[in-house]
Design an enzyme around this catalytic site. Structure first.
Site, PDB file in Angstrom:
ATOM      1  N   HIS A  74      95.351  -3.756  63.034  1.00  0.00           N
ATOM      2  CA  HIS A  74      94.037  -3.005  63.816  1.00  0.00           C
ATOM      3  C   HIS A  74      93.882  -1.573  63.205  1.00  0.00           C
ATOM      4  O   HIS A  74      95.204  -1.073  64.525  1.00  0.00           O
ATOM      5  CB  HIS A  74      93.511  -3.995  64.284  1.00  0.00           C
ATOM      6  CG  HIS A  74      94.445  -3.505  66.546  1.00  0.00           C
ATOM      7  ND1 HIS A  74      93.142  -2.724  67.124  1.00  0.00           N
ATOM      8  CD2 HIS A  74      95.036  -4.485  67.111  1.00  0.00           C
ATOM      9  CE1 HIS A  74      94.431  -2.178  67.744  1.00  0.00           C
ATOM     10  NE2 HIS A  74      95.550  -3.332  67.709  1.00  0.00           N
ATOM     11  N   ASP A 123     100.019   1.328  69.194  1.00  0.00           N
ATOM     12  CA  ASP A 123      98.285  -0.250  69.184  1.00  0.00           C
ATOM     13  C   ASP A 123      96.476   0.771  68.800  1.00  0.00           C
ATOM     14  O   ASP A 123      96.414   1.328  69.169  1.00  0.00           O
ATOM     15  CB  ASP A 123      98.452  -0.250  70.736  1.00  0.00           C
ATOM     16  CG  ASP A 123      97.535  -1.753  70.715  1.00  0.00           C
ATOM     17  OD1 ASP A 123      97.327  -2.401  70.134  1.00  0.00           O
ATOM     18  OD2 ASP A 123      96.709  -1.547  71.903  1.00  0.00           O
ATOM     19  N   GLU A 147      89.056  -4.617  67.684  1.00  0.00           N
ATOM     20  CA  GLU A 147      90.065  -5.477  67.590  1.00  0.00           C
ATOM     21  C   GLU A 147      89.873  -5.587  69.359  1.00  0.00           C
ATOM     22  O   GLU A 147      90.078  -6.677  69.590  1.00  0.00           O
ATOM     23  CB  GLU A 147      91.503  -5.589  66.918  1.00  0.00           C
ATOM     24  CG  GLU A 147      91.026  -6.012  65.031  1.00  0.00           C
ATOM     25  CD  GLU A 147      90.583  -7.307  65.162  1.00  0.00           C
ATOM     26  OE1 GLU A 147      90.461  -8.026  65.077  1.00  0.00           O
ATOM     27  OE2 GLU A 147      88.791  -6.211  64.747  1.00  0.00           O
ATOM     28  N   GLU A 148      90.038  -4.882  69.865  1.00  0.00           N
ATOM     29  CA  GLU A 148      90.000  -4.670  71.153  1.00  0.00           C
ATOM     30  C   GLU A 148      88.982  -4.750  72.437  1.00  0.00           C
ATOM     31  O   GLU A 148      89.332  -5.156  73.312  1.00  0.00           O
ATOM     32  CB  GLU A 148      90.717  -3.454  71.523  1.00  0.00           C
ATOM     33  CG  GLU A 148      92.187  -2.561  71.218  1.00  0.00           C
ATOM     34  CD  GLU A 148      93.418  -3.751  71.633  1.00  0.00           C
ATOM     35  OE1 GLU A 148      93.566  -4.431  72.105  1.00  0.00           O
ATOM     36  OE2 GLU A 148      94.045  -2.980  70.917  1.00  0.00           O
TER      37      GLU A 148
END
Length: 110
Positions: free
Chosen positions: A5, A17, A51-52
Site C-alpha cells: 500500500h 509503512d 489501506e490504513e
C-alpha cells in the site's frame, strides 16, 4: 500479484509503512522482468491506497476486476508496518509450511 500500500497514517513517516513495501514490489517486478522477460502468466503490481482506512484500494481493485481474483494463482503482499518485523507467514499457500521453511533456510542469519 505483487502488492503493497502506498499510504500511511498522519503521524507515520511513510518509510516503513509502506514505502519499503512499494519499493520491494517495484524491485521484485524489475528483477522478474529481467529474469523472465516473457512470463507465461500476467504479473501485476498493485500499490493500493487508503489501506490504513479500511483496505479501500485493494477492495476496490477486487470489485472492479473479479476476473483477476478468479484467476489469481499467487499474491505476495509486503507491509511491515511501522515497527520491527517480527513475523512472516505463507498463509493460504499449498504446502505453506514446507515452502516457508525452505525460503527461510536460505536467509543469512547471524
Amino acid at each position: 500479484v505483487l502488492s503493497a500500500h502506498f499510504d500511511s497514517f498522519d503521524g507515520g513517516s511513510g518509510a516503513t509503512d509502506n514505502g519499503t513495501g512499494s519499493l520491494t514490489m517495484l524491485e521484485a517486478f524489475r528483477l522478474l522482468a529481467t529474469a523472465y522477460p516473457k512470463p507465461k502468466r500476467t504479473i501485476l503490481v498493485g500499490h493500493w491506497t487508503a489501506e490504513e482506512h479500511g483496505l479501500v484500494g485493494s477492495r476496490a481493485f477486487t470489485e472492479d476486476h473479479p476476473e483477476v481474483v478468479k484467476g489469481l494463482q499467487a499474491l505476495f503482499n509486503q507491509d511491515g508496518g511501522t515497527g520491527r518485523t517480527t513475523s512472516i507467514n505463507a498463509g493460504g499457500l499449498p504446502n505453506a509450511g514446507v515452502h516457508l521453511r525452505e525460503w527461510m533456510a536460505r536467509l543469512p542469519w547471524e
